[in-house]
Design an enzyme around this catalytic site. Structure first.
Site, PDB file in Angstrom:
ATOM      1  N   GLY A   8       3.106   2.006  10.771  1.00 36.46           N
ATOM      2  CA  GLY A   8       4.051   3.118  10.616  1.00 36.46           C
ATOM      3  C   GLY A   8       4.790   3.473  11.892  1.00 36.46           C
ATOM      4  O   GLY A   8       5.464   4.499  11.956  1.00 36.46           O
TER       5      GLY A   8
ATOM      6  N   GLU B  29      -4.803  -5.236  10.456  1.00 37.69           N
ATOM      7  CA  GLU B  29      -3.778  -4.218  10.679  1.00 37.69           C
ATOM      8  C   GLU B  29      -4.037  -3.534  12.021  1.00 37.69           C
ATOM      9  O   GLU B  29      -4.849  -2.597  12.094  1.00 37.69           O
ATOM     10  CB  GLU B  29      -3.816  -3.167   9.569  1.00 37.69           C
ATOM     11  CG  GLU B  29      -3.547  -3.713   8.183  1.00 37.69           C
ATOM     12  CD  GLU B  29      -3.011  -2.640   7.238  1.00 37.69           C
ATOM     13  OE1 GLU B  29      -1.955  -2.877   6.659  1.00 37.69           O
ATOM     14  OE2 GLU B  29      -3.627  -1.574   7.115  1.00 37.69           O
TER      15      GLU B  29
ATOM     16  N   GLU C 181      -6.536   4.355   8.137  1.00 36.69           N
ATOM     17  CA  GLU C 181      -6.348   5.792   7.893  1.00 36.69           C
ATOM     18  C   GLU C 181      -7.607   6.409   7.288  1.00 36.69           C
ATOM     19  O   GLU C 181      -7.923   7.570   7.551  1.00 36.69           O
ATOM     20  CB  GLU C 181      -5.104   6.002   6.999  1.00 36.69           C
ATOM     21  CG  GLU C 181      -3.830   5.735   7.794  1.00 36.69           C
ATOM     22  CD  GLU C 181      -2.670   5.159   7.002  1.00 36.69           C
ATOM     23  OE1 GLU C 181      -2.676   5.240   5.767  1.00 36.69           O
ATOM     24  OE2 GLU C 181      -1.747   4.616   7.645  1.00 36.69           O
TER      25      GLU C 181
ATOM     26  N   LYS D  66       0.142   4.273  -0.126  1.00 36.04           N
ATOM     27  CA  LYS D  66      -0.462   5.435   0.555  1.00 36.04           C
ATOM     28  C   LYS D  66      -0.240   6.709  -0.293  1.00 36.04           C
ATOM     29  O   LYS D  66      -0.224   6.616  -1.515  1.00 36.04           O
ATOM     30  CB  LYS D  66       0.091   5.548   1.976  1.00 36.04           C
ATOM     31  CG  LYS D  66      -0.070   4.210   2.750  1.00 36.04           C
ATOM     32  CD  LYS D  66       0.177   4.317   4.217  1.00 36.04           C
ATOM     33  CE  LYS D  66      -0.005   2.953   4.868  1.00 36.04           C
ATOM     34  NZ  LYS D  66       0.139   2.964   6.315  1.00 36.04           N
TER      35      LYS D  66
ATOM     36  N   HIS E 131      -9.290   0.941   5.112  1.00 38.61           N
ATOM     37  CA  HIS E 131      -7.994   1.123   5.786  1.00 38.61           C
ATOM     38  C   HIS E 131      -8.182   1.997   7.022  1.00 38.61           C
ATOM     39  O   HIS E 131      -9.000   2.932   7.009  1.00 38.61           O
ATOM     40  CB  HIS E 131      -6.986   1.767   4.820  1.00 38.61           C
ATOM     41  CG  HIS E 131      -5.591   1.696   5.355  1.00 38.61           C
ATOM     42  ND1 HIS E 131      -5.117   2.606   6.271  1.00 38.61           N
ATOM     43  CD2 HIS E 131      -4.596   0.798   5.154  1.00 38.61           C
ATOM     44  CE1 HIS E 131      -3.871   2.267   6.603  1.00 38.61           C
ATOM     45  NE2 HIS E 131      -3.537   1.172   5.934  1.00 38.61           N
TER      46      HIS E 131
ATOM     47  N   ASN F  41       0.874  -1.176   0.000  1.00 31.59           N
ATOM     48  CA  ASN F  41       0.000   0.000   0.000  1.00 31.59           C
ATOM     49  C   ASN F  41       0.911   1.226   0.000  1.00 31.59           C
ATOM     50  O   ASN F  41       1.544   1.520   1.006  1.00 31.59           O
ATOM     51  CB  ASN F  41      -0.888  -0.040   1.254  1.00 31.59           C
ATOM     52  CG  ASN F  41      -1.726   1.216   1.414  1.00 31.59           C
ATOM     53  OD1 ASN F  41      -1.762   2.070   0.520  1.00 31.59           O
ATOM     54  ND2 ASN F  41      -2.401   1.340   2.549  1.00 31.59           N
TER      55      ASN F  41
ATOM     56  N   SER G 153       4.060  -2.339  10.119  1.00 35.81           N
ATOM     57  CA  SER G 153       5.518  -2.384  10.262  1.00 35.81           C
ATOM     58  C   SER G 153       6.130  -3.713   9.816  1.00 35.81           C
ATOM     59  O   SER G 153       7.063  -4.213  10.436  1.00 35.81           O
ATOM     60  CB  SER G 153       5.923  -2.046  11.707  1.00 35.81           C
ATOM     61  OG  SER G 153       5.500  -0.738  12.042  1.00 35.81           O
TER      62      SER G 153
END
Ligand code: 13P
Length: 251
Positions: free
Chosen positions: A172, A166, A96, A11, A94, A9, A212
């Site tokens: 991240g 996730e 985010e 992003k 996702h 991904n 990660s």
């Protein structure tokens, strides 16, 4: 037998020219590597990447899609637009999108159903925040995200759904879930799918881990019974980092 599935991904990274360059490197370096691989560039980078991977098995996915067919929805991108580019895969839900753009489980379910109705393949993301995990709500959160996210999705449609677990606190941050924690969460998700669709669908559903992931931890994660692949963020932005992760899935 579930075939390993490694996805990147990207992003909000990589311009069209940067994305085309990376995609060409991946096409070259992954030639003959028998692992299902997907990359998800930004909308504007999609055309250049679709062109760059032609002739390879690399799947190109969008990172998001509208739940509407067309019309006055400024800033949105439809399934029809993606399919016209040759993009038939999409990441939905996702964390985010959930946290920064207010997407809730009902909205995510509308996107899932609409994308399925348009023949698309979906990577549906789920995962808990640190507070939810610390508060003992892991199972409740996963259960809600899976049950609402897949509401009115048929057993047949599940052939086109991949789940990505996730944990938000691992994205991240450099903090990876331990392989035990990840495998436990995956087993719980597989159990939820079994309760909704039965054993065969549950055993055939690919569940990726994301958060990660790097070459140094991918092998241990992918070795676990319920971890069938990875959804990689930061480490998918260069061939040097991503190709070794893909190759971990071979072992
Ligand atoms: P990182 O690999 O950068 O933690 O991102 C994971 C992710 O969110 C992939 O969708």
């Amino acid at each position: 037998m579930r075939k390993p599935y490694i996805a990147g991904n990207w992003k909000m990274n990589l311009t069209p020219s940067e994305g085309a360059k990376l995609a060409a490197e991946l096409k070259d370096q992954l030639k003959g590597v028998d692992v299902k691989v997907m990359i998800a560039p930004s909308f504007v980078t999609l055309p250049a990447v679709v062109e760059a991977v032609k002739g390879s098995n690399i799947i190109v996915a969008a990172q998001n899609v509208s739940d509407k067919e067309s019309g006055a929805y400024t800033g949105e991108v439809s399934c029809q637009m993606l399919k016209d580019l040759g993009v038939n895969d999409v990441i939905i839900g996702h964390s985010e999108r959930r946290s920064y753009y207010g997407e809730n489980d009902e909205w995510i379910n509308r996107k899932v159903k609409y994308a399925l109705s348009q023949g698309m393949n979906i990577d549906l993301c789920v995962g808990e925040t640190l507070d939810e995990r610390k508060g003992g709500h892991l199972k409740e959160v996963l259960s809600r995200q899976i049950k609402v996210g897949l509401s009115d999705v048929s057993a047949k449609d599940m052939e086109r759904i991949t789940i990505a677990y996730e944990p938000v606190w691992a994205i991240g941050t450099g903090m990876t879930a331990t392989s035990d924690d990840a495998d436990d969460a995956h087993a719980y998700i597989r159990g939820l799918i079994e309760s909704l669709y039965g054993k065969t669908v549950a055993e055939n559903t690919i569940i990726q881990y994301g958060g990660s992931v790097k070459a140094s931890n991918a092998k241990e994660l992918l070795a676990r019974k319920n971890i069938d692949g990875a959804l990689v963020g930061g480490a998918s932005l260069s061939a040097d980092k991503f190709v070794p992760i893909v190759k971990c899935a071979l072992e």
